[in-house]
Design a protein around this motif. Structure first.
Motif, short mmCIF file in Angstrom:
data_model
loop_
_atom_site.label_atom_id
_atom_site.label_comp_id
_atom_site.label_asym_id
_atom_site.label_seq_id
_atom_site.Cartn_x
_atom_site.Cartn_y
_atom_site.Cartn_z
N GLY A 1 64.63 -12.94 65.01
CA GLY A 1 64.32 -14.05 65.90
C GLY A 1 64.37 -15.41 65.21
N MET A 2 64.76 -15.42 63.93
CA MET A 2 64.83 -16.67 63.17
C MET A 2 66.24 -17.25 63.29
N PRO A 3 66.40 -18.58 63.15
CA PRO A 3 67.72 -19.21 63.30
C PRO A 3 68.55 -19.12 62.03
N ILE A 4 69.04 -17.93 61.71
CA ILE A 4 69.82 -17.71 60.50
C ILE A 4 71.02 -16.82 60.80
N GLY A 5 72.16 -17.19 60.21
CA GLY A 5 73.36 -16.38 60.33
C GLY A 5 73.42 -15.33 59.24
N GLY A 6 74.57 -14.67 59.12
CA GLY A 6 74.70 -13.55 58.20
C GLY A 6 75.72 -13.78 57.11
N GLY A 7 75.35 -13.48 55.87
CA GLY A 7 76.26 -13.57 54.74
C GLY A 7 75.74 -12.70 53.61
#
Length: 446
Positions: free
Chosen positions: A119-125
Motif C-alpha cells: 500500500g506504499m507508493p513505491i515501484g519495483g526494482g
C-alpha cells in the motif's frame, strides 16, 4: 493458463533466454491472472501484462576494484528498474556469486507486486553483483562498494530509484555505498538508500522487519484456523538477517524454533535456538552455524549433509534463498504434520512444492506477501528521511504490524472475490497486479 496468457508467457521466454528464475517468477504470476484478464478486458487491450514483464530499464556495468594483495579484480554490477507506475523503483542489492541478470530480473519482477501489496507508493526494482563479500576484509568490501557506487549513483535518487540491502548487503555495505554517493554528489540525500544505520538516517525495526513480518503474516494465517504460534514446532532455514529475526519473533510468540542453517549445513537444537548466540556468531564473529553448534554444546547438533527440511515441523519458515524447498521436502513435511509455510526468502519454494502445499490445503504464504515487511519498513524509513524525523521502535513496529495485517486481509479478500478462498498465492498475485495495472492505465502508454 489461457491462450492469451500462454502466448505472452512464450514471448517472455523467447525474449529472455536462459533466465530460468525470471521465467519461474513470471509463470507463478501468470497462473493466477486468467480470471483477471476476463474481468478486465481493458488490461488486454492496453497490453498491460506484456508491458509489466518488460523492465523499464536494465543496467549492467563493470566493477573493477583492488584486493588487499594489490590484484585488480573485476565483477559485474546490475540494476533492473522494472516498474515505476506506483512510485520510485524500490528493491534491494544482492552481492553473491550466483547473481546474474536472470536472478536480478526474477527478484525485480517479484518486487513490483510485493511493493504494491504494502500500500506504499513505491515501484519495483532490484540489483546487485556477483561479488562475494564472504571472506573479504572490510577494506576490500569498502573498495568494491565504492567502485560499485561510482557507476550506480548515476541511476538512483530518492525520487528515482531507492536501493536497499539483500543477501550479502547489510549495514556495513550500505554505509560504504552511501558514503561514496554522498562524496560523489556532494549531497546528504538520506532517502537514496535504505537499510542505513540508525545513527545516520536509518529506521528502527528495519533490520528486524522482514523476519518479523514473515512471522506476523504466518500469525494472521494461523488465526484463520483458530491457531497461534504457541507450542508450534518451527523450522527456520538460513541464519542471516531474515532468519535471525524470524527466529526471535516466533520465539516471542511461544514457538519452539529448533533449526538454523547456512551453506555449510544446518543445526538442530530440540530445546530451541539461542538466537542471541547465533546473532553474535553470524553478525559479530562472522562465523558459520557449525561454530554455533560447537559453542552451544551437546544440545545443538550440526548436520553437514542432507536437508534442513528433513526435520519435522508444524510451521516452516524458509528464509535462505530461492528454490530451497522442493517437492521431495514438501511431501516429507506434509507427511509429518506440517500445517503452515510462510516464505521469508524470495521464491524459496519450487512450483512443485507449492502445488503440493495447496493440494493439501495447508496455510501457504508466498514471499511477495509474507516477506513484504522489509520493503514496507524501508518505505517507512524513506518517510522519516523526507520529514527529517526518527520514530520510536514501538511506533514503527506498530506500523509494521498494521501493514502485515492489511496485506494478509488484502490477499484473503481478493482470493475470496475470485472464488479461491484460502489461496494466498492467487490473492497476492491478483491484488498486486490489479493495483499496478490500474496505475499503468492511468499513466498512458509510457
Amino acid at each position: 493458463m489461457d491462450s492469451t496468457i500462454e502466448a505472452i508467457r512464450n514471448d517472455v521466454v523467447r525474449r529472455n533466454p536462459g533466465e530460468t528464475e525470471f521465467h519461474q517468477a513470471a509463470d507463478e504470476v501468470f497462473d493466477s491472472l486468467g480470471p483477471v484478464l476476463k474481468k478486465h478486458p481493458e488490461f488486454v487491450q492496453a497490453s498491460i501484462l506484456e508491458r509489466i514483464c518488460e523492465p523499464e530499464r536494465q543496467i549492467i556495468f563493470r566493477v573493477p576494484w583492488v584486493d588487499d594483495a594489490g590484484k585488480v579484480r573485476i565483477n559485474r554490477g546490475f540494476r533492473v528498474e522494472f516498474n515505476s507506475a506506483l512510485g520510485p523503483y524500490k528493491g534491494g542489492l544482492r552481492f553473491h556469486p550466483s547473481v546474474y541478470l536472470g536472478i536480478v530480473k526474477f527478484l525485480g519482477f517479484e518486487q513490483i507486486f510485493k511493493n504494491a501489496l504494502t500500500g506504499m507508493p513505491i515501484g519495483g526494482g532490484k540489483g546487485g553483483s556477483d561479488f562475494d563479500p564472504r571472506g573479504r576484509s572490510d577494506g576490500e568490501v569498502m573498495r568494491f562498494c565504492q567502485s560499485f557506487m561510482l557507476e550506480l549513483y548515476r541511476h538512483i535518487g530518492e525520487y528515482t530509484d531507492v536501493p536497499a540491502g539483500d543477501i550479502g548487503v547489510g549495514t556495513r555495505e550500505i554505509g560504504y555505498m552511501f558514503g561514496q554517493y554522498k562524496r560523489i554528489t556532494n549531497r546528504y540525500e538520506s532517502g537514496v538508500l535504505t537499510g542505513k544505520g540508525t545513527g545516520w538516517g536509518g529506521s528502527l525495526v528495519r533490520p528486524e522487519a522482514t523476519g518479523f513480518g514473515a512471522v506476523l503474516f504466518a500469525k494472521e494465517m494461523l488465526a484463520t484456523r483458530g491457531l497461534s504460534f504457541e507450542g508450534q514446532r518451527v523450522v527456520v532455514s538460513g541464519s542471516g538477517n531474515v532468519a535471525l529475526h524470524a527466529i526471535a519473533k516466533a520465539q516471542s510468540m511461544g514457538a519452539n524454533v529448533i533449526t538454523c542453517s547456512d551453506s555449510s549445513g544446518y543445526v538442530v537444537e530440540e530445546q530451541g535456538i539461542d538466537v542471541e548466540l547465533l546473532r553474535d556468531i553470524k553478525e559479530n564473529q562472522r562465523l558459520r552455524v557449525s561454530d554455533y553448534a560447537e559453542q552451544r554444546g551437546s544440545g545443538a547438533v550440526f548436520v553437514q549433509d542432507g536437508s534442513i527440511w528433513d526435520v519435522d515441523a508444524t510451521v516452516a519458515l524458509p528464509c535462505a534463498t530461492q528454490n530451497e524447498l522442493d517437492d521431495v521436502a514438501a511431501k516429507r513435511l506434509l507427511s509429518r504434520g506440517l500445517i503452515a509455510v510462510a516464505e521469508g526468502a524470495n521464491m524459496p519454494s519450487t512450483p512443485e512444492a507449492i502445488e503440493l502445499f495447496q493440494d493439501a490445503k495447508i496455510l501457504f504464504g508466498p514471499g511477495k506477501a509474507a516477506n513484504a515487511g522489509g520493503v514496507a519498513t524501508s518505505a517507512l524509513e524513506m518517510q522519516q528521511n523526507a520529514s527529517r524525523d526518527a520514530w520510536t521502535f514501538e511506533h514503527t513496529e506498530r506500523r509494521l504490524e498494521e501493514i502485515m495485517a492489511n496485506i494478509h486481509e488484502r490477499c484473503a479478500t481478493t482470493a475470496d472475490e475470485y472464488g479461491l478462498p484460502g489461496n494466498y498465492v492467487a490473492g497476492a498475485n491478483i491484488a498486486g497486479f490489479v493495483q499496478v495495472a490500474n496505475a499503468m492505465l492511468a499513466l498512458g502508454v509510457v
